[in-house]
Motif scaffolding. Structure first.
Motif, mmCIF file in Angstrom:
data_model
loop_
_atom_site.group_PDB
_atom_site.id
_atom_site.type_symbol
_atom_site.label_atom_id
_atom_site.label_comp_id
_atom_site.label_asym_id
_atom_site.label_seq_id
_atom_site.Cartn_x
_atom_site.Cartn_y
_atom_site.Cartn_z
ATOM 1 N N GLN A 1 27.467 30.418 12.254
ATOM 2 C CA GLN A 1 26.721 29.218 12.636
ATOM 3 C C GLN A 1 26.850 27.824 12.213
ATOM 4 O O GLN A 1 26.033 27.094 12.223
ATOM 5 C CB GLN A 1 24.912 29.467 12.733
ATOM 6 C CG GLN A 1 24.680 30.843 13.526
ATOM 7 C CD GLN A 1 23.437 31.267 13.665
ATOM 8 O OE1 GLN A 1 22.425 30.895 13.036
ATOM 9 N NE2 GLN A 1 23.196 32.277 14.731
ATOM 10 N N LEU A 2 27.937 27.707 11.434
ATOM 11 C CA LEU A 2 28.207 26.199 10.934
ATOM 12 C C LEU A 2 28.641 25.452 11.791
ATOM 13 O O LEU A 2 28.543 24.230 11.706
ATOM 14 C CB LEU A 2 29.177 26.578 9.737
ATOM 15 C CG LEU A 2 28.798 27.378 8.522
ATOM 16 C CD1 LEU A 2 29.880 27.569 7.271
ATOM 17 C CD2 LEU A 2 27.608 26.383 7.523
ATOM 18 N N GLY A 3 29.278 25.915 13.189
ATOM 19 C CA GLY A 3 29.784 25.077 13.763
ATOM 20 C C GLY A 3 28.802 24.791 15.015
ATOM 21 O O GLY A 3 29.178 24.059 16.009
ATOM 22 N N LEU A 4 27.715 25.462 15.001
ATOM 23 C CA LEU A 4 26.734 25.010 16.153
ATOM 24 C C LEU A 4 26.050 23.693 15.909
ATOM 25 O O LEU A 4 25.950 23.235 14.772
ATOM 26 C CB LEU A 4 25.517 26.012 16.006
ATOM 27 C CG LEU A 4 25.940 27.412 16.450
ATOM 28 C CD1 LEU A 4 24.740 28.450 16.353
ATOM 29 C CD2 LEU A 4 26.349 27.534 17.811
ATOM 30 N N GLY A 5 25.955 22.872 16.931
ATOM 31 C CA GLY A 5 25.394 21.617 16.631
ATOM 32 C C GLY A 5 24.831 20.868 17.885
ATOM 33 O O GLY A 5 24.666 21.593 18.903
ATOM 34 N N GLU B 1 26.935 16.995 14.847
ATOM 35 C CA GLU B 1 27.679 18.211 13.940
ATOM 36 C C GLU B 1 26.889 18.166 12.573
ATOM 37 O O GLU B 1 26.095 17.287 12.140
ATOM 38 C CB GLU B 1 29.085 17.839 13.904
ATOM 39 C CG GLU B 1 29.947 17.942 15.156
ATOM 40 C CD GLU B 1 31.424 17.832 14.583
ATOM 41 O OE1 GLU B 1 31.913 18.478 13.567
ATOM 42 O OE2 GLU B 1 32.252 17.052 15.268
ATOM 43 N N ARG B 2 26.912 19.527 12.146
ATOM 44 C CA ARG B 2 26.520 19.538 10.805
ATOM 45 C C ARG B 2 26.841 18.687 9.784
ATOM 46 O O ARG B 2 28.300 18.385 9.698
ATOM 47 C CB ARG B 2 26.713 21.215 10.555
ATOM 48 C CG ARG B 2 26.533 21.342 8.925
ATOM 49 C CD ARG B 2 27.132 22.608 8.660
ATOM 50 N NE ARG B 2 27.243 22.930 7.233
ATOM 51 C CZ ARG B 2 28.334 22.657 6.393
ATOM 52 N NH1 ARG B 2 29.204 22.099 6.854
ATOM 53 N NH2 ARG B 2 28.208 22.877 5.033
ATOM 54 N N ALA B 3 26.146 18.049 8.838
ATOM 55 C CA ALA B 3 26.584 17.241 7.910
ATOM 56 C C ALA B 3 27.100 18.003 6.850
ATOM 57 O O ALA B 3 26.339 18.709 6.124
ATOM 58 C CB ALA B 3 25.094 16.341 7.422
ATOM 59 N N PRO B 4 28.307 17.889 6.466
ATOM 60 C CA PRO B 4 29.078 18.702 5.360
ATOM 61 C C PRO B 4 28.365 18.301 3.925
ATOM 62 O O PRO B 4 27.997 17.104 3.757
ATOM 63 C CB PRO B 4 30.260 18.484 5.356
ATOM 64 C CG PRO B 4 30.593 17.572 6.619
ATOM 65 C CD PRO B 4 29.380 16.964 7.090
ATOM 66 N N ASP B 5 28.652 19.095 3.071
ATOM 67 C CA ASP B 5 28.179 18.900 1.724
ATOM 68 C C ASP B 5 29.644 18.525 1.007
ATOM 69 O O ASP B 5 30.668 18.580 1.586
ATOM 70 C CB ASP B 5 28.095 20.277 1.032
ATOM 71 C CG ASP B 5 27.387 20.096 -0.462
ATOM 72 O OD1 ASP B 5 26.853 19.117 -0.672
ATOM 73 O OD2 ASP B 5 27.223 21.211 -1.023
ATOM 74 N N ALA B 6 29.330 17.965 -0.177
ATOM 75 C CA ALA B 6 30.545 17.190 -0.992
ATOM 76 C C ALA B 6 30.078 17.019 -2.367
ATOM 77 O O ALA B 6 28.741 16.573 -2.544
ATOM 78 C CB ALA B 6 31.087 16.131 -0.171
ATOM 79 N N PRO B 7 30.833 17.339 -3.207
ATOM 80 C CA PRO B 7 30.476 16.814 -4.849
ATOM 81 C C PRO B 7 30.556 15.338 -4.858
ATOM 82 O O PRO B 7 31.229 14.692 -4.234
ATOM 83 C CB PRO B 7 31.609 17.457 -5.550
ATOM 84 C CG PRO B 7 32.840 17.569 -4.557
ATOM 85 C CD PRO B 7 32.295 17.885 -3.203
ATOM 86 N N LEU B 8 29.635 14.736 -5.515
ATOM 87 C CA LEU B 8 29.513 13.315 -5.788
ATOM 88 C C LEU B 8 30.258 12.889 -7.193
ATOM 89 O O LEU B 8 29.744 13.211 -8.375
ATOM 90 C CB LEU B 8 28.211 12.948 -5.712
ATOM 91 C CG LEU B 8 27.335 12.894 -4.398
ATOM 92 C CD1 LEU B 8 26.052 12.611 -4.652
ATOM 93 C CD2 LEU B 8 28.364 12.311 -3.242
ATOM 94 N N GLU B 9 31.527 12.805 -7.150
ATOM 95 C CA GLU B 9 32.402 12.586 -8.234
ATOM 96 C C GLU B 9 31.790 11.199 -9.120
ATOM 97 O O GLU B 9 31.445 10.167 -8.287
ATOM 98 C CB GLU B 9 33.673 12.007 -7.776
ATOM 99 C CG GLU B 9 34.188 13.533 -7.234
ATOM 100 C CD GLU B 9 34.300 13.278 -5.643
ATOM 101 O OE1 GLU B 9 33.521 12.457 -5.418
ATOM 102 O OE2 GLU B 9 35.060 14.024 -4.883
#
Length: 512
Positions: free
Chosen positions: A375-379, A402-410
């Motif tokens: 269900q990550l691709g559902l939007g 689309e789903r807003a992805p996560d990401a590290p904040l360097e």
């Protein structure tokens, strides 16, 4: 059990304290929306039924503040072990194991019995100041242009009238509310053969595998160890003309007849039920001030672990919209987007679960789950709240809806966060271990500027939290350049390169 005095005029009346109703009640409570959650039964549902939490649902539970409890109580899916004639036939995986990905913090499905998921959400609701009125049934309903008048009969047998602005039916596939407002539900029988499901204690099997007898006489049987408990979940198919015996003795006879285990190996049978797999979809998800969510709106076959997950995400979609209308003055038309967004998703998920179930029953690999079930691709691309204002995007570019992805904040000198907070907002900053999901977490909208300047925003934006992740890195690669409005449910509402697009879009959603 709670038999609390409940408000006579809540903003929202929620009928049904399953995963859907509890999720919605938690979300409304953290938004300061007055809600009354009633449940006909005297306690929470006691069975394991929906035991798989998909990656997208884990993100929802993270946002609601219950993921640590979910992780502590559950476990990963075990590998399957096939049996025949009392001999092990080998292991195989029901799910695809996903490699770590910085944009997907929870890549694999997590197993947690439904009763435990409900306990976790119930505990969270109480910490947020909410409660469940158990033993309270909806016994009458009158609809008016500006309100709902519901007659509720409590455990004392006395009928009381509650007036609410909106009512949400989260009362399951046999929804009393859906029938009361006359919304048709159409579907089909996926398999005429009945299924027995039970939670039980037993000896003679290890808890390292999910055990399956695919060619057992009488029909396939599966025994799955439930993490965080001493229980196994039984799933057994029967012939079309049979009626499963759900008594403890009947459960024991079924196990003894189809496996190498004796009836005496089965100890306590803690819960048992039977059903015939079917799918159904409500014709509409809204009737005036009444909304359908969860199984009241869509019923799934058990294949693919879709039902509970889709239901939780219904509530997550509806909660923020009710909050914006009731607390922030958004136009009521915003609520029309609930059906427009969720009905197509539910229809798609119904198709997926039906295809999986009909792909070959419980043969090794026949029900294998992968990206379509996560269900990550559902939007909501093309939905009424989605605005993609950029042009010339690459085919694989992230788009609005689309789903807003996560990401590290360097940590870097290029990464900055807007500090013009008012007292209703909390300051956020990049740093070791900090992630985009840490910024998004909470009931607010987020404006994210990627590789561009963060513009000045109108005063009085309330719960809007603003961040700018610049200077490259995983976040920039995941999003691409632009200004993004991340909705409270973690989807991209607006994607633009023009700061002038922000005020009008936010105002439309009650963010001023």
């Amino acid at each position: 059990m709670e038999h609390a005095v409940h408000p006579a005029t809540p903003d929202v009346l929620i009928v049904g304290a399953g995963p859907t109703g509890l999720t919605l009640a938690c979300d409304l409570a953290r938004r300061g929306v007055s809600a009354l959650l009633v449940e006909r039964a005297a306690a929470l549902f006691p069975g394991s039924r929906g035991k798989g939490l998909q990656p997208r649902t884990l993100e929802v539970l993270d946002d609601l503040g219950v993921l640590p409890a979910v992780r502590a109580a559950g476990g990963p899916y075990p590998r399957m072990m096939s049996w025949q004639d009392g001999e092990r036939q080998g292991e195989w995986d029901l799910i695809e194991r996903n490699a770590p990905d910085p944009t997907v913090p929870h890549p694999d499905i997590w197993m947690l019995p439904q009763w435990r998921t409900q306990e976790v959400l119930h505990d969270r609701l109480r910490k947020l100041g909410g409660q469940v009125a158990f033993g309270t049934a909806l016994t009458g309903l009158d609809r008016h242009p500006d309100r709902i008048e519901a007659r509720l009969t409590g455990p004392d047998g006395i009928e009381r009238t509650v007036t609410a602005r909106y009512l949400v039916a989260a009362d399951g596939g046999r929804s009393t509310v859906r029938r009361a407002v006359g919304i048709p539900m159409a579907g089909e029988q996926v398999d005429p053969r009945p299924v027995l499901v039970a939670d039980l204690r037993l000896t003679g099997l290890d808890r390292e595998n999910w055990h399956i007898w695919p060619t057992a006489p009488g029909g396939a049987l599966l025994l799955c160890p439930l993490p965080g408990t001493a229980d196994f979940q039984l799933f057994a198919q029967f012939g079309e003309d049979e009626e499963p015996d759900t008594s403890p003795e009947g459960v024991r006879r079924t196990v003894a007849a189809r496996t190498h285990l004796s009836a005496e190996a089965v100890g306590e049978v803690r819960w048992a039920s039977d059903f015939r797999p079917r799918t159904a979809l409500a014709e509409r998800f809204r009737e005036g001030r009444v909304f359908l969510a969860g199984d009241a709106a869509h019923i799934h076959s058990p294949a693919g672990g879709q039902g509970l997950n889709t239901s939780v995400q219904d509530a997550y979609n509806l909660g923020w919209k009710l909050g914006q209308v009731l607390r922030h003055g958004a136009a009521e038309e915003l609520l029309d987007s609930y059906e427009a967004e969720r009905l197509p998703v539910a229809a798609d998920v119904l198709e997926i679960s039906t295809q999986l179930y009909r792909a070959g029953g419980v043969r090794a690999g026949a029900l294998r789950r992968g990206p379509r079930t996560e269900q990550l691709g559902l939007g909501y691309e093309g939905g009424p709240l989605t605005v993609e204002a950029r042009s010339g995007l690459a085919e694989d570019a992230l788009r609005a809806g689309e789903r807003a992805p996560d990401a590290p904040l360097e940590e870097s000198r290029d990464e900055s966060w807007d500090e013009s907070w008012d007292e209703s907002r909390e300051e956020v900053a990049g740093g070791p271990g900090r992630r985009l999901f840490d910024v998004f977490r909470g009931p607010q909208f987020t404006v994210l500027a990627v590789d561009c300047e963060l513009p000045a925003l109108p005063a009085g934006v309330g719960a809007l939290r603003v961040g700018a992740a610049t200077g490259g890195g995983i976040a920039a690669r995941a999003y691409g350049r632009g200004l993004f409005v991340v909705r409270p449910d973690g989807y991209l509402g607006l994607a633009t390169n023009d700061p002038a697009d922000l005020p009008g879009y936010l105002a439309r959603l009650g963010v001023r």
